[in-house]
Design an enzyme around this catalytic site. Sequence first.
Site, PDB file in Angstrom:
ATOM      1  N   GLY A  11     -13.230   7.505 -15.014  1.00 63.26           N
ATOM      2  CA  GLY A  11     -13.871   8.534 -15.819  1.00 63.26           C
ATOM      3  C   GLY A  11     -15.123   9.033 -15.121  1.00 63.26           C
ATOM      4  O   GLY A  11     -15.200   9.058 -13.895  1.00 63.26           O
ATOM      5  N   CYS A  12     -16.102   9.403 -15.906  1.00 67.28           N
ATOM      6  CA  CYS A  12     -17.365   9.910 -15.366  1.00 67.28           C
ATOM      7  C   CYS A  12     -18.017   8.862 -14.473  1.00 67.28           C
ATOM      8  O   CYS A  12     -18.196   7.711 -14.876  1.00 67.28           O
ATOM      9  CB  CYS A  12     -18.293  10.262 -16.525  1.00 67.28           C
ATOM     10  N   PHE A  13     -18.389   9.256 -13.268  1.00 66.49           N
ATOM     11  CA  PHE A  13     -18.965   8.274 -12.343  1.00 66.49           C
ATOM     12  C   PHE A  13     -20.301   7.731 -12.817  1.00 66.49           C
ATOM     13  O   PHE A  13     -20.702   6.644 -12.430  1.00 66.49           O
ATOM     14  CB  PHE A  13     -19.024   8.749 -10.905  1.00 66.49           C
ATOM     15  N   CYS A  15     -20.924   6.581 -15.736  1.00 66.28           N
ATOM     16  CA  CYS A  15     -20.587   5.390 -16.532  1.00 66.28           C
ATOM     17  C   CYS A  15     -20.247   4.210 -15.632  1.00 66.28           C
ATOM     18  O   CYS A  15     -20.743   3.100 -15.824  1.00 66.28           O
ATOM     19  CB  CYS A  15     -19.398   5.683 -17.439  1.00 66.28           C
TER      20      CYS A  15
END
Length: 175
Positions: A11-13, A15
């Site tokens: 997902g979003c890096f 995170c």
Amino acid sequence: MARSRLVLGGGCFWCVEAVFSNVKGVLSAVSGYTGGLRANPTYENICTGATGHAEIIDIAYDDEEVTQEELLAIFFATHNPTTLNQQGADRGTQYRSVIYYASSAAKEKVNASIKVAQSDFNDTIVTEVSELGEVYPAEGYHQNYYKLNSSQGYCQMVIAPKLEKFITKFPQHLG
């Protein structure tokens, strides 16, 4: 010290970087892009989905302190590897769950880790397993994002719960 490398996307890096930056034995966790067709992609490029790149974290770690298997257990516990091209509200191929390998031995370890992790999920793990290509570091404002912006809404609503899950489930790995 035995320095090793693991490149993964969940997902979003922001995170993924927030979690792995706090793992004992992780020497660095750099946000970046890989898996696509365009050289030197930018955040704006990859957000279109047209480049094929994933948002990833390029992790350097001391494998005398933490193993690849332990890092992968943390990875599977702190994101949802059963959703294709999506983590929460973040949707698109750039947010896919993916693990990159650099050797056939590493690929075997990754596949074994997926089999172990599958027992924790009712749905099938759809994490992509791909050969590692060129890794491009993300722009500077993406690095250490959570540490620098922890009071921001996205950080509080999305990243903080993932970090709390890591701390609760893996206290022995907290660095």
